[in-house]
Design a protein around this motif. Structure first.
Motif, PDB file in Angstrom:
ATOM      1  N   PHE A   1      24.218   4.407  28.802  1.00 43.39           N
ATOM      2  CA  PHE A   1      22.771   4.600  28.924  1.00 43.39           C
ATOM      3  C   PHE A   1      22.443   5.880  29.687  1.00 43.39           C
ATOM      4  O   PHE A   1      23.016   6.171  30.732  1.00 43.39           O
ATOM      5  CB  PHE A   1      22.126   3.415  29.648  1.00 43.39           C
ATOM      6  CG  PHE A   1      20.662   3.630  29.947  1.00 43.39           C
ATOM      7  CD1 PHE A   1      19.719   3.514  28.943  1.00 43.39           C
ATOM      8  CD2 PHE A   1      20.241   3.970  31.227  1.00 43.39           C
ATOM      9  CE1 PHE A   1      18.373   3.711  29.202  1.00 43.39           C
ATOM     10  CE2 PHE A   1      18.901   4.174  31.508  1.00 43.39           C
ATOM     11  CZ  PHE A   1      17.962   4.048  30.487  1.00 43.39           C
TER      12      PHE A   1
ATOM     13  N   GLN B   1      29.318   2.484  33.891  1.00 40.94           N
ATOM     14  CA  GLN B   1      28.538   2.396  32.655  1.00 40.94           C
ATOM     15  C   GLN B   1      28.970   3.434  31.630  1.00 40.94           C
ATOM     16  O   GLN B   1      28.291   3.635  30.622  1.00 40.94           O
ATOM     17  CB  GLN B   1      27.048   2.557  32.961  1.00 40.94           C
ATOM     18  CG  GLN B   1      26.422   1.335  33.580  1.00 40.94           C
ATOM     19  CD  GLN B   1      24.914   1.472  33.765  1.00 40.94           C
ATOM     20  OE1 GLN B   1      24.383   1.238  34.846  1.00 40.94           O
ATOM     21  NE2 GLN B   1      24.213   1.838  32.696  1.00 40.94           N
TER      22      GLN B   1
ATOM     23  N   ASN C   1      13.716   1.822  28.476  1.00 35.12           N
ATOM     24  CA  ASN C   1      14.439   2.279  29.659  1.00 35.12           C
ATOM     25  C   ASN C   1      14.778   1.131  30.605  1.00 35.12           C
ATOM     26  O   ASN C   1      15.763   1.197  31.336  1.00 35.12           O
ATOM     27  CB  ASN C   1      13.644   3.360  30.390  1.00 35.12           C
ATOM     28  CG  ASN C   1      13.782   4.723  29.725  1.00 35.12           C
ATOM     29  OD1 ASN C   1      14.708   4.977  28.971  1.00 35.12           O
ATOM     30  ND2 ASN C   1      12.840   5.615  30.015  1.00 35.12           N
TER      31      ASN C   1
ATOM     32  N   TRP D   1      17.655  -1.226  28.393  1.00 33.66           N
ATOM     33  CA  TRP D   1      18.961  -0.625  28.156  1.00 33.66           C
ATOM     34  C   TRP D   1      19.611  -0.113  29.437  1.00 33.66           C
ATOM     35  O   TRP D   1      20.718   0.432  29.394  1.00 33.66           O
ATOM     36  CB  TRP D   1      18.820   0.529  27.165  1.00 33.66           C
ATOM     37  CG  TRP D   1      18.641   0.103  25.743  1.00 33.66           C
ATOM     38  CD1 TRP D   1      17.707  -0.772  25.256  1.00 33.66           C
ATOM     39  CD2 TRP D   1      19.405   0.528  24.615  1.00 33.66           C
ATOM     40  NE1 TRP D   1      17.837  -0.908  23.894  1.00 33.66           N
ATOM     41  CE2 TRP D   1      18.881  -0.120  23.480  1.00 33.66           C
ATOM     42  CE3 TRP D   1      20.480   1.396  24.463  1.00 33.66           C
ATOM     43  CZ2 TRP D   1      19.402   0.077  22.207  1.00 33.66           C
ATOM     44  CZ3 TRP D   1      20.990   1.597  23.195  1.00 33.66           C
ATOM     45  CH2 TRP D   1      20.460   0.943  22.076  1.00 33.66           C
ATOM     46  N   ALA D   2      18.947  -0.268  30.580  1.00 36.08           N
ATOM     47  CA  ALA D   2      19.385   0.391  31.813  1.00 36.08           C
ATOM     48  C   ALA D   2      20.815   0.065  32.218  1.00 36.08           C
ATOM     49  O   ALA D   2      21.502   0.899  32.804  1.00 36.08           O
ATOM     50  CB  ALA D   2      18.428   0.043  32.953  1.00 36.08           C
ATOM     51  N   ASP D   3      21.296  -1.147  31.916  1.00 35.27           N
ATOM     52  CA  ASP D   3      22.640  -1.554  32.327  1.00 35.27           C
ATOM     53  C   ASP D   3      23.675  -1.396  31.216  1.00 35.27           C
ATOM     54  O   ASP D   3      24.847  -1.758  31.396  1.00 35.27           O
ATOM     55  CB  ASP D   3      22.629  -3.008  32.810  1.00 35.27           C
ATOM     56  CG  ASP D   3      21.793  -3.192  34.072  1.00 35.27           C
ATOM     57  OD1 ASP D   3      21.659  -2.223  34.839  1.00 35.27           O
ATOM     58  OD2 ASP D   3      21.269  -4.308  34.275  1.00 35.27           O
ATOM     59  N   ASN D   4      23.260  -0.875  30.054  1.00 32.96           N
ATOM     60  CA  ASN D   4      24.178  -0.739  28.921  1.00 32.96           C
ATOM     61  C   ASN D   4      25.172   0.396  29.127  1.00 32.96           C
ATOM     62  O   ASN D   4      24.865   1.405  29.768  1.00 32.96           O
ATOM     63  CB  ASN D   4      23.398  -0.481  27.627  1.00 32.96           C
ATOM     64  CG  ASN D   4      22.765  -1.728  27.070  1.00 32.96           C
ATOM     65  OD1 ASN D   4      22.792  -2.783  27.702  1.00 32.96           O
ATOM     66  ND2 ASN D   4      22.169  -1.617  25.895  1.00 32.96           N
TER      67      ASN D   4
ATOM     68  N   LYS E   1      14.653  -6.542  30.919  1.00 33.89           N
ATOM     69  CA  LYS E   1      15.855  -7.052  31.575  1.00 33.89           C
ATOM     70  C   LYS E   1      15.678  -8.476  32.108  1.00 33.89           C
ATOM     71  O   LYS E   1      16.590  -9.301  32.032  1.00 33.89           O
ATOM     72  CB  LYS E   1      16.242  -6.108  32.714  1.00 33.89           C
ATOM     73  CG  LYS E   1      17.648  -6.318  33.246  1.00 33.89           C
ATOM     74  CD  LYS E   1      17.930  -5.402  34.431  1.00 33.89           C
ATOM     75  CE  LYS E   1      17.661  -3.960  34.086  1.00 33.89           C
ATOM     76  NZ  LYS E   1      17.978  -3.054  35.220  1.00 33.89           N
TER      77      LYS E   1
ATOM     78  N   GLY F   1      14.667  -3.849  21.900  1.00 29.24           N
ATOM     79  CA  GLY F   1      14.990  -4.170  23.274  1.00 29.24           C
ATOM     80  C   GLY F   1      14.070  -5.220  23.848  1.00 29.24           C
ATOM     81  O   GLY F   1      12.928  -5.368  23.408  1.00 29.24           O
TER      82      GLY F   1
ATOM     83  N   TRP G   1      21.533   9.532  22.284  1.00 30.22           N
ATOM     84  CA  TRP G   1      20.459   8.935  21.488  1.00 30.22           C
ATOM     85  C   TRP G   1      20.378   9.522  20.074  1.00 30.22           C
ATOM     86  O   TRP G   1      19.571   9.072  19.266  1.00 30.22           O
ATOM     87  CB  TRP G   1      19.122   9.113  22.182  1.00 30.22           C
ATOM     88  CG  TRP G   1      19.011   8.389  23.493  1.00 30.22           C
ATOM     89  CD1 TRP G   1      19.090   8.933  24.741  1.00 30.22           C
ATOM     90  CD2 TRP G   1      18.793   6.988  23.693  1.00 30.22           C
ATOM     91  NE1 TRP G   1      18.939   7.974  25.707  1.00 30.22           N
ATOM     92  CE2 TRP G   1      18.753   6.755  25.090  1.00 30.22           C
ATOM     93  CE3 TRP G   1      18.637   5.899  22.835  1.00 30.22           C
ATOM     94  CZ2 TRP G   1      18.558   5.494  25.638  1.00 30.22           C
ATOM     95  CZ3 TRP G   1      18.446   4.645  23.382  1.00 30.22           C
ATOM     96  CH2 TRP G   1      18.409   4.446  24.769  1.00 30.22           C
TER      97      TRP G   1
ATOM     98  N   ASN H   1      28.175  -5.843  23.112  1.00 35.03           N
ATOM     99  CA  ASN H   1      26.815  -6.328  23.383  1.00 35.03           C
ATOM    100  C   ASN H   1      26.695  -7.723  22.773  1.00 35.03           C
ATOM    101  O   ASN H   1      26.310  -7.890  21.614  1.00 35.03           O
ATOM    102  CB  ASN H   1      25.775  -5.379  22.787  1.00 35.03           C
ATOM    103  CG  ASN H   1      24.343  -5.764  23.118  1.00 35.03           C
ATOM    104  OD1 ASN H   1      24.043  -6.930  23.393  1.00 35.03           O
ATOM    105  ND2 ASN H   1      23.451  -4.800  23.082  1.00 35.03           N
TER     106      ASN H   1
ATOM    107  N   PRO I   1      18.559   7.639  30.516  1.00 33.75           N
ATOM    108  CA  PRO I   1      17.136   7.420  30.257  1.00 33.75           C
ATOM    109  C   PRO I   1      16.535   8.490  29.355  1.00 33.75           C
ATOM    110  O   PRO I   1      16.856   9.681  29.478  1.00 33.75           O
ATOM    111  CB  PRO I   1      16.507   7.458  31.658  1.00 33.75           C
ATOM    112  CG  PRO I   1      17.497   8.173  32.513  1.00 33.75           C
ATOM    113  CD  PRO I   1      18.842   7.853  31.944  1.00 33.75           C
TER     114      PRO I   1
END
Length: 385
Positions: free
Chosen positions: A236, A89, A227, A230-233, A319, A316, A137, A360, A238
């Motif tokens: 990322f 990632q 969170n 976006w967890a797999d972006n 998921k 967002g 961020w 994306n 947290p």
């Protein structure tokens, strides 16, 4: 060119911190599109006591000096949460960062980057990514396209020369970040309108404004969705409660309930979209100072509640819905509702969506459907140490 000898040394004490902050104002003074940030905000961002990011990170600031003059600056930093992320990632074990980069010339730039790399190696890092200032961020990436206009709130603006200086230091681009410009006065295409109308007929869907009287509760809802979504972006990390507290304090004055929406499906919050009026319109004329009269001008702008530009920094969808028709429908509904109110209530003329990862596919498709155009491109660079 900076005169020899060139010295690179760590920032130590208040005077050094002041020089570190002030350099950006001097080097960018001649750029009509650079927006001088408030000095108080910059000072808070680099202070471990005032920036919640430091609860899981450490940084070292460096100055470049020649003949008694400050001619460059850089930060080197490590984010412990980034180290814990999967390498596929983008970050992961051994990955350090540098950022807050400014330099008078190529030699100074190369010396600063080398100093940051040396510090990272000393901390056991095997790879450097930059520029990232300081958190992913905050202001990630180097501007490589879009120098002909000012950035919107919370986006960076950099000298054109920096791209060549970074690349000749042995760095290659690992990720492109895009922002999209949109004429919000013009209604969206008929396809989008039909999707929105269909959603409005569904009793499963509710698109609501946030309630500022329940600010902490609403922020927790958005954080939970963010969170998860976006967890797999790529890239990322947290967001933590201390960082959310900081963001809340900073943004609360420019948070308008009409411009932030939460989408509920069968009563469950599953998506959000945050839109901010372009505070840079008010900040740019202040030249980085709230005193003696800057605070009054800024307060007047906030009370007026009008802005030509609006920026969507974050949105967002949970998921489990990503890639579904429902996810697209919720996104289009939130975008359309905010577009309407931005024009009707805030006199907005243009919007900006981003940053968006170039790969994306979902967000790029949405940006294409609403007929927005890429207006700024940022590069994040990497190098093996």
């Amino acid at each position: 060119m900076a005169n020899s000898p060139l010295t690179i040394r760590p920032v130590n004490g208040k005077a050094d911190t002041r020089d570190f902050i002030e350099l950006a104002y001097r080097l960018n003074r001649g750029d009509p599109h650079w927006v001088p940030p408030l000095r108080s905000e910059v000072a808070a961002a680099i202070s471990p006591k005032k920036n919640g990011w430091f609860s899981h990170a450490e940084a070292q600031l460096f100055l470049a000096e020649s003949d008694g003059r400050t001619v460059g600056r850089i930060s080197a930093h490590i984010d412990r949460l980034a180290l814990e992320m999967p390498a596929e990632q983008g970050f992961g074990p051994g990955t350090g960062f540098w950022g807050l980069f400014e330099a008078e010339d190529a030699d100074t730039a190369h010396a600063l980057i080398a100093a940051a790399e040396s510090w990272l190696r000393g901390k056991g890092m095997t790879r450097a990514l930059g520029p990232v200032s300081l958190s992913i961020w905050e202001e990630p990436g180097l501007l490589v396209q879009g120098h002909d206009h000012a950035p919107m709130v919370m986006m960076g603006h950099h000298k054109r020369e920096y791209q060549a200086w970074i690349e000749t230091a042995g760095y290659h681009c690992v990720k492109r970040l895009l922002t999209y410009d949109l004429n919000v006065i013009q209604p969206f295409p008929p396809l989008v309108q039909r999707i929105v109308e269909m959603g409005e007929k569904s009793d499963r869907i509710r698109i609501r404004k946030v309630d500022k009287s329940r600010f902490e509760e609403e922020a927790a809802i958005i954080l939970a969705i963010l969170n998860d979504a976006w967890a797999d972006n790529w890239g990322f990390v947290p967001l933590t409660p201390p960082e959310i507290d900081d963001v809340g304090k900073k943004l609360k004055p420019i948070v308008f309930e009409d411009l932030i929406r939460i989408a509920e499906l069968d009563g469950e919050p599953v998506a959000f979209m945050i839109t901010l009026p372009d505070l840079n319109e008010a900040i740019k004329p202040l030249h980085g100072n709230l005193l003696p009269f800057g605070w009054a001008k800024l307060l007047l702008w906030l009370r007026r509640g009008k802005a030509d530009g609006m920026r969507v920094p974050l949105m967002g969808v949970v998921k489990r819905l990503q890639g579904s028709r429902m996810a697209s429908q919720l996104a289009f509904m939130m975008i359309e509702y905010i577009r309407r109110i931005a024009v009707e209530k805030f006199d907005a003329k243009r919007g900006e969506i981003g940053w968006v990862l170039e790969d994306n596919q979902g967000m790029v498709a949405i940006a294409d459907v609403i007929e927005s155009k890429i207006n700024r491109v940022y590069h994040i660079y990497a190098k093996t140490l």
